[in-house]
Design a protein around this motif. Structure first.
Motif, short mmCIF file in Angstrom:
data_model
loop_
_atom_site.label_atom_id
_atom_site.label_comp_id
_atom_site.label_asym_id
_atom_site.label_seq_id
_atom_site.Cartn_x
_atom_site.Cartn_y
_atom_site.Cartn_z
N HIS A 1 5.34 1.68 0.70
CA HIS A 1 5.86 1.89 -0.65
C HIS A 1 5.20 0.95 -1.64
O HIS A 1 4.90 1.33 -2.76
CB HIS A 1 7.37 1.66 -0.69
N VAL A 2 5.01 -0.30 -1.20
CA VAL A 2 4.41 -1.28 -2.10
C VAL A 2 3.08 -0.75 -2.61
O VAL A 2 2.75 -0.85 -3.79
CB VAL A 2 4.21 -2.63 -1.38
N GLU A 3 2.29 -0.14 -1.70
CA GLU A 3 0.99 0.37 -2.10
C GLU A 3 1.11 1.63 -2.96
O GLU A 3 0.46 1.77 -3.98
CB GLU A 3 0.12 0.63 -0.86
N ARG A 4 1.98 2.53 -2.54
CA ARG A 4 2.12 3.78 -3.30
C ARG A 4 2.64 3.53 -4.71
O ARG A 4 2.19 4.15 -5.67
CB ARG A 4 3.11 4.69 -2.59
N VAL A 5 3.62 2.67 -4.81
CA VAL A 5 4.26 2.45 -6.10
C VAL A 5 3.42 1.48 -6.94
O VAL A 5 3.52 1.46 -8.17
CB VAL A 5 5.70 1.94 -5.90
N GLY A 6 2.59 0.70 -6.28
CA GLY A 6 1.71 -0.20 -7.02
C GLY A 6 2.39 -1.48 -7.47
O GLY A 6 2.45 -1.78 -8.65
N ILE A 7 2.96 -2.20 -6.51
CA ILE A 7 3.63 -3.45 -6.85
C ILE A 7 2.70 -4.62 -6.54
O ILE A 7 2.10 -4.68 -5.48
CB ILE A 7 4.94 -3.61 -6.05
N LYS A 8 2.59 -5.52 -7.52
CA LYS A 8 1.79 -6.71 -7.28
C LYS A 8 2.68 -7.73 -6.59
O LYS A 8 3.62 -8.25 -7.17
CB LYS A 8 1.26 -7.26 -8.60
N VAL A 9 2.38 -7.96 -5.31
CA VAL A 9 3.27 -8.78 -4.53
C VAL A 9 2.47 -9.66 -3.57
O VAL A 9 1.45 -9.23 -3.03
CB VAL A 9 4.27 -7.88 -3.77
N GLY A 10 2.93 -10.89 -3.41
CA GLY A 10 2.27 -11.77 -2.46
C GLY A 10 2.59 -11.31 -1.05
O GLY A 10 1.80 -10.68 -0.37
N SER A 11 3.83 -11.56 -0.62
CA SER A 11 4.26 -11.12 0.69
C SER A 11 5.50 -10.27 0.54
O SER A 11 6.36 -10.53 -0.30
CB SER A 11 4.57 -12.32 1.57
N ILE A 12 5.58 -9.27 1.36
CA ILE A 12 6.73 -8.36 1.30
C ILE A 12 8.00 -9.05 1.81
O ILE A 12 9.11 -8.57 1.63
CB ILE A 12 6.41 -7.09 2.12
N ALA A 13 7.81 -10.22 2.42
CA ALA A 13 8.96 -10.97 2.91
C ALA A 13 9.53 -11.91 1.84
O ALA A 13 10.56 -12.54 2.05
CB ALA A 13 8.58 -11.78 4.15
#
Lengths: 507, 356
Positions: free
Chosen positions: A384-396
């Motif tokens: 989802h992070v990739e599809r939605v395009g979220i700028k994120v360091g770690s998903i945790a």
């Protein structure tokens, strides 16, 4: 001399510069507009001027004297009063008691209610408050409460009054009422700072305008007569206009469920005053619902989400099924309700990003069995992070570590995770910067292209123009007009939400 | 007071106002149909408790006329004084969104401290003053934990109650402290004295309720207490010293629990580490039933006292209904749940009616 002046104010929060040397100067008896986009530093400046926060550097001057406020009470005592967006009244106390928090006149140890009344009566009369001083604030209408807020500010005999988006709580006829209030303030020689994002209103009530952009000055105390709505917008957003272009995000097309047919609302009435609303929303189009606060759009959206129960009328979900009862049943039937109030309704801030993303489908709906497999949940969330395009360091990381725009994308992702065929959005880009806003609109377009029914409420009409294919306008609980394509303009919508009558009819 | 300016809730809250003068609504079971007259909101809140109390007294009396005797009725009120005082103090905390569950422990410890000092030969009034100071000190300690460290008052004061009760048991070695100078004015006046036919302790309750009602309705502290509970964010925004105000609430609650402890000692003429069982429940439930919702913002001292008396009457009534003693705790608990539920249902109905 200026009634109130802020000079070269700087403020940063944890390394982020919210204000980089801005100023504002208000003349007594004038109305000064303070404009800027969300995140431009408007509210930070208001907070500094009213003693909520202190600047890192800079000077505040009241009637030519340097001042520094330790808190709001001190600012109020010095003659700076504020009427904030969120009403700050005490619902369980009487109107009269509400006017004097922390400055109750006393007679010995006791509070002198007679003195309170003596001071309050002329102000209440001037503002046209008909309610008795003894009535409880919770029994007052929203518009009356707003007047009480202003009366509360005026009993301090302020030199300066900051009106922070005052019309959002005023009902129909808001502008006339506001003009009347401003007339009272001018006659008292009060310097008024007027914060609003309804530019038409600013044009009609203000004398001068200061615009902030990215924490810097874009316009400084320009006479409003030199401006038009487009020039103000240009001052507010500068050259960033390109970034507001909506690009449909194809990645999410297959995430959203496909609606088998239209969402049909017939004769919907609600306890809140919404009356006999008919509405159709087709898959593949984004429908906007607009109106003044309290006029119905948000209530209709909440009814469609199953949060409030209709008093009359029917809602038919895509595929011909009647709407079930209750919020949870709606979610199970593929309805998603995304609120702009993400801190309250959208997120578990102190939990990891991945856990937020899988919350609706895996926890709320328990669609992945009784045993949670953490690894697979994280994998899904990563997708989802990739599809939605979220700028994120770690998903945790905790969601709270993200910016507002990225937080809102997490909310979008967690609902898309449940493959909704109906997507309801209530002010989905509140407090989100322009770039992220366009990206969120791209998500909506993607979901819509994927076959979902999308309905959106927004207090920001520019957003509606940018994102919607069709707009239903509400006025006093009724759907009064429908606009499509080229006819969706800020001007037309402003006209309609304030009068309920289209331009041509009034002309 | 300045009658013309008082809001209806102010009038309604004065203990001197007789029930009919409350601007109320329809007929008999007004505690079931309340909410018809919105402007009498608070009035309705304590009015329903008072109506329930009168109804209960009538029912018990009808089933057993012996209950109607003046002595018996005064007895019930006299026995209610301790929890009524605590409920009055708790009302100031409930309206600010806090609670004090250490009142029962504080009550016990105050009695033990005073009786030990008296047993040791100290002047009774001095001993009482020191014990009272201790009780206020407990309030200060509660405030320190809740405000200073930021612990939820529910758990902080619940644990504090255990601490105090445990301390009382330890210093008394689990035994009753006896051998009090019963003829001493402290015991003779506070414990056994009567003025105009009413026990002195009842007079003290009346005075405290009247005084605190004025404090709640007509002083900055009272205003701010209600403001804090009504809209905490707005209260802080207005510059109200929220922590200081809540601290005063804890001090007051501690002091009143101490006062109750002293009156208990004077009446029973011994310090008992096992007394005061469940007083915190009765005090909080009494305050809530009397019209002090846990959600804050609204308060009535008179209602809190009435609510406490109502619960005590239930306890006494159980005897008249010949409920076996082993079942009385069960019955009391069940009745409290029933009363609080009824209260909650009414409040919700009222809120719903208001919305539409």
């Amino acid at each position: 001399m200026h009634a109130f002046e802020a000079q070269d104010i700087r403020k940063s929060y944890g390394g982020v510069h919210a204000l980089r040397g801005v100023g504002l100067a208000v003349r007594p008896g004038s109305v000064h507009a303070l404009l800027g986009e969300n995140g431009a530093g408007k509210s930070t400046l208001v907070k500094i001027m009213t003693g909520v926060t202190r600047p890192d550097s800079g000077v505040l001057r009241l009637d030519g004297r340097d001042v520094a406020f330790a808190n709001t009470a001190e600012a109020a005592a010095s003659g700076v009063a504020v009427v904030s967006q969120e009403l700050s009244l005490f619902p369980h106390l009487s109107l009269l008691s509400n006017l004097f928090p922390m400055r109750e006149p006393r007679k010995g140890l006791l509070i002198d209610t007679r003195e309170m009344l003596r001071r309050a009566e002329p102000i209440l009369e001037q503002l046209g408050v008909d309610a008795k001083p003894s009535v409880l604030v919770e029994d007052l209408s929203l518009a009356d409460r707003q007047l009480v807020e202003i009366a509360k500010a005026l009993v301090t005999q302020p030199r300066v009054l900051l009106l922070d988006e005052p019309t959002s709580a005023l009902e129909g006829g808001a502008t006339e009422r506001l003009l009347e209030i401003l007339r009272v303030l001018r006659s008292r020689d009060v310097g008024v700072v007027f914060v609003s994002h309804i530019l038409q209103e600013v044009m009609s009530v203000c004398d001068e305008v200061t615009v902030l952009r990215d924490g810097e000055m874009a316009l400084s105390a320009d006479p409003i007569a030199h401006h038009t709505v487009p020039t103000l917008v240009k001052a507010m957003i500068g050259d960033k206009v390109v970034a507001t272009e909506t690009v449909a995000r194809a990645d999410v097309e297959d995430l959203a469920g496909s609606a088998e047919g239209v969402l049909q609302v017939t004769g919907l009435s609600l306890a809140s005053g919404v009356h006999d609303v008919d509405l159709t929303a087709r898959p593949g189009e984004i429908v906007g619902l607009v109106g003044l606060a309290g006029s119905g759009p948000t209530d209709v959206l909440r009814a469609l989400a199953g949060i409030v129960r209709p008093t009359a009328g029917t809602v038919t979900l895509p595929g011909g099924r009647p709407a079930p009862k209750g919020q949870r049943a709606h979610v199970a039937a593929g309805v998603a309700y995304v609120s702009g109030d993400r801190r309250r309704y959208g997120l578990m801030l102190e939990k990891p990003i991945w856990e937020n993303m899988v919350q609706v489908r895996s926890m709320g709906m328990a669609r992945d069995g009784l045993v949670m497999r953490k690894a697979s949940l994280i994998e899904r969330a990563q997708g989802h992070v990739e599809r939605v395009g979220i700028k994120v360091g770690s998903i945790a990381d905790d969601v709270s570590s993200l910016s507002g725009g990225n937080q809102q994308k997490v909310v979008m992702a967690k609902w898309l995770d449940n493959a909704p065929s109906v997507l309801l959005l209530d002010d989905p880009t509140r407090g989100v910067d322009v770039g992220a806003r366009a990206e969120i609109h791209g998500l909506l377009r993607g979901a819509s292209n994927g076959g979902a029914v999308v309905l959106m409420c927004s207090t920001d009409l520019e957003e509606v123009v940018a994102a919607c294919d069709r707009v239903v306008v509400f006025y006093r609980g009724r759907a009064v007009a429908e606009l499509e394509g080229e006819r969706i303009t800020t001007q037309t919508m402003l006209e309609l939400i304030n009068t309920g009558v289209p331009e041509e009819a009034t002309a | 007071m300045k009658g013309t300016l008082m809001s209806p809730r102010v009038k309604a809250d004065e203990p001197s106002a007789s029930p009919p003068s409350a601007p109320t609504r329809s007929t008999l079971p007004s505690f079931l149909t309340s909410g018809l007259n919105i402007r009498a909101l608070t009035g309705a809140d304590w009015f329903s408790a008072l109506a329930a109390l009168l109804l209960l007294v009538a029912v018990i009396g009808l089933m057993n006329p012996a209950f109607f005797s003046t002595t018996q009725l005064i007895n019930v009120v006299q026995q209610s004084v301790y929890i009524a005082l605590m409920a009055a103090g708790i009302a100031f905390l409930l309206t600010q969104g806090e609670v004090d569950l250490s009142v029962a422990g504080n009550y016990v410890l105050t009695g033990i401290v005073a009786s030990l000092l008296i047993q040791g030969g100290m002047n009774t009034w001095l001993a009482a003053a020191i014990a009272l100071l201790c009780a206020v000190g407990v309030g200060a300690f509660n405030a320190l934990i809740v405000q200073g460290i930021g612990i939820n008052s529910l758990i902080a004061t619940l644990a504090m109650g255990w601490v105090l009760r445990g301390l009382a048991a330890a210093v008394s070695e689990g035994k009753q402290i006896i051998g009090m100078p019963v003829s001493d004015p402290f015991f003779a006046i506070l414990g056994g004295g009567k003025v105009l036919g009413l026990p002195v302790s009842v007079w003290i309750l009346i005075i405290v309720v009247a005084l605190l009602t004025v404090v709640l309705r007509a002083t900055p502290f009272g205003y701010r207490s209600r403001e804090i509970g009504s809209n905490p964010d707005a209260a802080a925004f207005a510059g109200i010293p929220v922590n200081r105000n809540k601290t005063y609430g804890f001090l007051l609650s501690g002091g009143l629990a101490g006062l109750a402890g002293l009156l208990g000692l004077a009446f029973f003429t011994s310090g008992d580490p096992t007394s005061g069982g469940g007083f915190e429940l009765f005090a909080v439930a009494g305050a809530v039933i009397g019209g002090n919702p846990l959600t804050g913002g609204i308060a009535t001292i008179f209602g809190a006292a009435i609510g406490a008396i109502l619960l005590k009457t239930v306890g006494v009534g159980l005897v008249y209904f010949s409920i076996p003693a082993v079942w009385s705790q069960f019955a009391t608990g069940a009745i409290i749940i029933l009363a609080v539920s009824l209260n909650g249902l009414m409040a919700r109905r009222k809120a719903r009616r208001k919305k539409t």
